[in-house]
Design a protein around this motif. Structure first.
Motif, PDB file in Angstrom:
ATOM      1  N   LEU A 336       0.858  -1.186   0.000  1.00  0.00           N
ATOM      2  CA  LEU A 336       0.000   0.000   0.000  1.00  0.00           C
ATOM      3  C   LEU A 336       0.894   1.236   0.000  1.00  0.00           C
ATOM      4  CD1 LEU A 336      -2.807  -0.909   2.572  1.00  0.00           C
ATOM      5  CD2 LEU A 336      -2.860  -1.113   0.083  1.00  0.00           C
ATOM      6  N   HIS A 337       1.345   1.613  -1.178  1.00  0.00           N
ATOM      7  CA  HIS A 337       2.336   2.689  -1.263  1.00  0.00           C
ATOM      8  C   HIS A 337       1.738   4.050  -0.948  1.00  0.00           C
ATOM      9  CE1 HIS A 337       5.000  -0.356  -2.736  1.00  0.00           C
ATOM     10  NE2 HIS A 337       4.202  -0.629  -3.759  1.00  0.00           N
ATOM     11  N   ASP A 338       0.418   4.146  -1.026  1.00  0.00           N
ATOM     12  CA  ASP A 338      -0.230   5.425  -0.703  1.00  0.00           C
ATOM     13  C   ASP A 338      -0.566   5.540   0.785  1.00  0.00           C
ATOM     14  OD1 ASP A 338      -0.133   6.199  -3.336  1.00  0.00           O
ATOM     15  OD2 ASP A 338      -2.106   5.369  -3.818  1.00  0.00           O
ATOM     16  N   LEU A 339      -0.428   4.420   1.518  1.00  0.00           N
ATOM     17  CA  LEU A 339      -0.753   4.450   2.947  1.00  0.00           C
ATOM     18  C   LEU A 339       0.381   5.106   3.712  1.00  0.00           C
ATOM     19  CD1 LEU A 339      -2.799   3.478   5.142  1.00  0.00           C
ATOM     20  CD2 LEU A 339      -1.381   1.429   5.359  1.00  0.00           C
ATOM     21  N   LYS A 340       0.040   6.109   4.520  1.00  0.00           N
ATOM     22  CA  LYS A 340       1.076   6.783   5.314  1.00  0.00           C
ATOM     23  C   LYS A 340       1.584   5.839   6.402  1.00  0.00           C
ATOM     24  CE  LYS A 340       0.546  10.699   3.136  1.00  0.00           C
ATOM     25  NZ  LYS A 340       0.014  11.882   3.798  1.00  0.00           N
ATOM     26  N   GLU A 341       2.716   6.202   6.988  1.00  0.00           N
ATOM     27  CA  GLU A 341       3.337   5.322   7.968  1.00  0.00           C
ATOM     28  C   GLU A 341       2.623   5.367   9.315  1.00  0.00           C
ATOM     29  OE1 GLU A 341       6.165   8.937   7.936  1.00  0.00           O
ATOM     30  OE2 GLU A 341       4.415   8.237   6.848  1.00  0.00           O
ATOM     31  N   LYS A 510      -5.911   7.912   5.328  1.00  0.00           N
ATOM     32  CA  LYS A 510      -5.236   8.915   4.506  1.00  0.00           C
ATOM     33  C   LYS A 510      -4.099   9.621   5.228  1.00  0.00           C
ATOM     34  CE  LYS A 510      -8.405   8.264   1.321  1.00  0.00           C
ATOM     35  NZ  LYS A 510      -8.099   7.370   0.180  1.00  0.00           N
ATOM     36  N   GLU A 511      -4.016   9.444   6.552  1.00  0.00           N
ATOM     37  CA  GLU A 511      -3.057  10.205   7.344  1.00  0.00           C
ATOM     38  C   GLU A 511      -2.081   9.274   8.065  1.00  0.00           C
ATOM     39  OE1 GLU A 511      -3.108  13.413   7.183  1.00  0.00           O
ATOM     40  OE2 GLU A 511      -5.050  13.688   6.198  1.00  0.00           O
ATOM     41  N   THR A 512      -0.974   9.846   8.532  1.00  0.00           N
ATOM     42  CA  THR A 512      -0.068   9.111   9.413  1.00  0.00           C
ATOM     43  C   THR A 512      -0.793   8.780  10.711  1.00  0.00           C
ATOM     44  OG1 THR A 512       1.870  10.221   8.502  1.00  0.00           O
ATOM     45  CG2 THR A 512       2.106   9.246  10.699  1.00  0.00           C
ATOM     46  N   GLU A 554      10.728  13.275  15.419  1.00  0.00           N
ATOM     47  CA  GLU A 554      10.452  14.704  15.351  1.00  0.00           C
ATOM     48  C   GLU A 554       8.959  15.007  15.371  1.00  0.00           C
ATOM     49  OE1 GLU A 554      12.590  17.074  15.823  1.00  0.00           O
ATOM     50  OE2 GLU A 554      13.991  15.424  16.117  1.00  0.00           O
ATOM     51  N   ARG A 555       8.185  14.345  14.532  1.00  0.00           N
ATOM     52  CA  ARG A 555       6.748  14.668  14.478  1.00  0.00           C
ATOM     53  C   ARG A 555       6.049  14.259  15.768  1.00  0.00           C
ATOM     54  NH1 ARG A 555       4.694  12.175   9.059  1.00  0.00           N
ATOM     55  NH2 ARG A 555       6.484  10.824   9.422  1.00  0.00           N
ATOM     56  N   ALA A 556       6.398  13.085  16.310  1.00  0.00           N
ATOM     57  CA  ALA A 556       5.767  12.648  17.550  1.00  0.00           C
ATOM     58  C   ALA A 556       6.086  13.620  18.686  1.00  0.00           C
ATOM     59  CB  ALA A 556       6.227  11.246  17.913  1.00  0.00           C
ATOM     60  N   ARG A 557       7.338  14.071  18.746  1.00  0.00           N
ATOM     61  CA  ARG A 557       7.724  15.008  19.812  1.00  0.00           C
ATOM     62  C   ARG A 557       7.029  16.352  19.640  1.00  0.00           C
ATOM     63  NH1 ARG A 557      12.706  12.185  20.079  1.00  0.00           N
ATOM     64  NH2 ARG A 557      13.514  13.208  18.214  1.00  0.00           N
ATOM     65  N   LEU A 558       6.837  16.778  18.389  1.00  0.00           N
ATOM     66  CA  LEU A 558       6.163  18.047  18.144  1.00  0.00           C
ATOM     67  C   LEU A 558       4.736  18.021  18.680  1.00  0.00           C
ATOM     68  CD1 LEU A 558       6.161  20.853  16.817  1.00  0.00           C
ATOM     69  CD2 LEU A 558       5.440  19.739  14.682  1.00  0.00           C
TER      70      LEU A 558
END
Length: 582
Positions: A336-341, A510-512, A554-558
């Motif tokens: 699923l290359h369009d699925l975010k991580e 659609k989102e992480t 980085e994103r999790a800490r933000l």
């Protein structure tokens, strides 16, 4: 090859009278049984406990594989050294998979990777373990398979109780009815019987029989009389213990003469420890990994609790055997290359350690009294288990106020969130304290109607919070409206958490997805988190080439910084405890 210790039989080089060629002779009842299943070219010798194997490179390679795992007394040592030192023939490649179109009884479209999965099931003759990650459509692939194969019906689906209604919906959605004369009825669906009671009675004729694992042993004779041809075991990790009634019942049914296909489905076929895979393969493809003793002797060591743990150096070899003979596993990142991580993060939060330590003292004092009074080992063991369970509840209670603050603040920066907990008391406290958000709820003991109404309300956006039990809410549902999942409590099994995460991280997301594990500082959580990581590495080493990444810092800490800022603004407290990857 050492000949000391327990051996299964012997191996020597002889002139075979039947073929008049020099061949390998295996003797010993167990060794002959084993080699006859391993080497199709073998034939029986002059005695009942003898087998003759041609001296050909491909046969010698199979004998060498057998000797690495099961000791035989090698009598013709020089001949064996000469033959076994030849370079082994190249491994025949696993048949390449090609996209396969389902049969005309199937209604709907498969994704490209699902068409490859269908081809795998066909080439495995339906005796396979489909271990795709959660959310990749294992149910629809199995339905496409039974719609494509001839003489696949009737089908028995064994699944957790909470997923039976979902199975019925998916059958109605994806399959057309085939009449007795073979005509496809496009506006009708196959007949489905859901077995809901343990009372013995004849089953009426049906295309599908759905039953939960707990009822299986009570109705096994009724099911056997239905002449089942295909068995589908959903969440097949439920068969991880050979000492359970459900395992015995399933093994009995799988061995019926009418059954020709045994299909296991699970994104987490290993629930706690790698040795659990043996019992699953023994149902789906008996003998593939030998007896349990033989499996443990080669692949495992016994830890200090008496549990079989797969050796790190053997994990890759075990994975290779599973992939070559029985298992197909794809990860979302592969197909699923369009699925975010998916991002996991461990957030250490404050806990009321005064309350926790007082409760701990009370729990263990009571346990010591019960241990003194216990007259049997059974009562001593039960007392210990009660103490452990009580300690888990205390750990949950000690951090509930801080969990509530965390969830309230995450709601202010995101529209929807799913909160998982383990105990009913914690579930009730969360629902009461967060009632202003009108949360939907999933908890064990709900009716199927109430459960589905809560899921539908959340997915429609009528409710922006879901509070779910870890066990009740981690199977057979779609919660991909949310992208934040918060674990208010921890389970000992990493598989439970992965299943819960993947209620959100699946087709249609659609989102992480951010998964936050809330660790109560100074409580039992610290130990549980370490156990989860340890078990997770063993599972990943067997099922996948590498351990899953656990951090995207980085994103999790933000996001956590935003949550902490809001919490500090409200309480005037010092900065929260540190955050670290799970």
């Amino acid at each position: 090859m050492s000949t000391t210790g327990s051996v299964f039989g012997s191996l020597d080089y002889v002139l075979d009278r039947f073929s008049n060629t020099w061949s390998w002779r295996v003797t010993g009842h167990r060794a002959v049984d084993m080699v006859s299943g391993l080497v199709p070219e073998a034939w029986y010798g002059e005695k009942n406990d003898e087998a003759i194997i041609p001296d050909r490179p491909e046969c010698v390679e199979k004998l060498r594989w057998m000797l690495e795992r099961y000791p035989l007394e090698v009598r013709s040592k020089s001949a064996w050294t000469r033959s076994s030192s030849r370079p082994p023939p190249p491994e025949p490649p696993r048949p390449a998979l090609s996209p396969t179109i389902p049969g005309e009884q199937f209604r709907g479209e498969l994704l490209e990777f699902q068409k490859l999965g269908l081809d795998f099931l066909i080439k495995s003759n339906g005796n396979a373990l489909l271990a795709d990650e959660m959310g990749l459509g294992k149910t629809v692939q199995s339905l496409a398979y039974v719609a494509t194969e001839k003489r696949a019906f009737p089908v028995l689906v064994v699944a957790p109780l909470v997923t039976l209604n979902n199975w019925q919906r998916e059958i109605h959605r994806f399959l057309k009815r085939r009449s007795r004369n073979g005509r496809i009825m496009p506006d009708e669906h196959p007949s489905v019987t859901i077995i809901r009671t343990g009372r013995r009675r004849d089953l009426e004729r049906s295309d599908f029989y759905l039953v939960n694992y707990e009822l299986l042993h009570k109705r096994r004779e009724d099911i056997a009389a239905a002449k089942i041809r295909t068995i589908v075991c959903d969440e097949v990790h439920n068969l991880r213990s050979v000492r359970t009634q459900k395992y015995e019942a399933l093994r009995y049914l799988a061995s019926r003469p009418s059954v020709s296909r045994r299909l296991g489905l699970s994104g987490t076929p290993i629930y706690n420890r790698g040795a659990e895979i043996w019992s699953i393969t023994d149902i789906l493809k008996p003998g593939m990994l030998g007896s349990f003793e033989e499996f443990c002797e080669y692949f495992c060591y016994i830890n200090d609790r008496g549990r079989a743990v797969v050796l790190e150096k053997r994990r890759e070899g075990l994975r290779r055997q599973l992939q070559e003979h029985i298992m197909l596993r794809r990860k979302k990142s592969d197909v699923l290359h369009d699925l975010k991580e998916k991002v996991r993060y461990r957030e250490v939060i404050d806990a009321d350690t005064g309350y926790y330590n007082r409760e701990l003292d009370r729990i263990w004092r009571r346990m010591e009294e019960e241990q003194r009074d216990a007259k049997t080992e059974f009562f001593r063991s039960a007392s210990y288990r009660r103490a452990i369970q009580s300690e888990r509840v205390a750990a949950g209670m000690a951090k509930v106020p801080h969990v509530i603050g965390f969830v309230r603040n995450i709601m202010e920066i995101e529209e929807s969130v799913v909160v998982f907990c383990h105990h009913r008391a914690i579930h009730a406290m969360l629902r009461e304290s967060l009632r202003e958000f009108e949360p939907s709820s999933i908890i064990g003991g709900q009716s199927d109607v109430a459960r589905q109404e809560g899921i539908d309300a959340f997915q429609r956006g009528d409710s922006k919070m879901m509070i779910a039990g870890l066990r009740a809410g981690s199977l057979g549902i779609n919660l991909n409206r949310a992208r934040y999942v918060v674990f208010a409590e921890l389970d000992w099994s990493p598989a439970i958490h992965r299943q819960a995460e993947d209620r959100l991280h699946r087709i249609g997301q659609k989102e992480t997805v951010f998964a936050y594990y809330l660790i109560g500082n100074g409580t039992l959580d610290d130990r549980v988190a370490d156990v989860l990581v340890d078990k997770g590495h063993e599972i990943d080493g067997i099922l996948d080439d590498a351990a899953e990444p656990y951090d995207d810092g980085e994103r999790a800490r933000l996001i956590l910084a935003q949550i902490r800022d809001r919490m500090n603004e409200r309480s005037g407290a010092a900065p929260a405890a540190s955050t670290s990857p799970v």
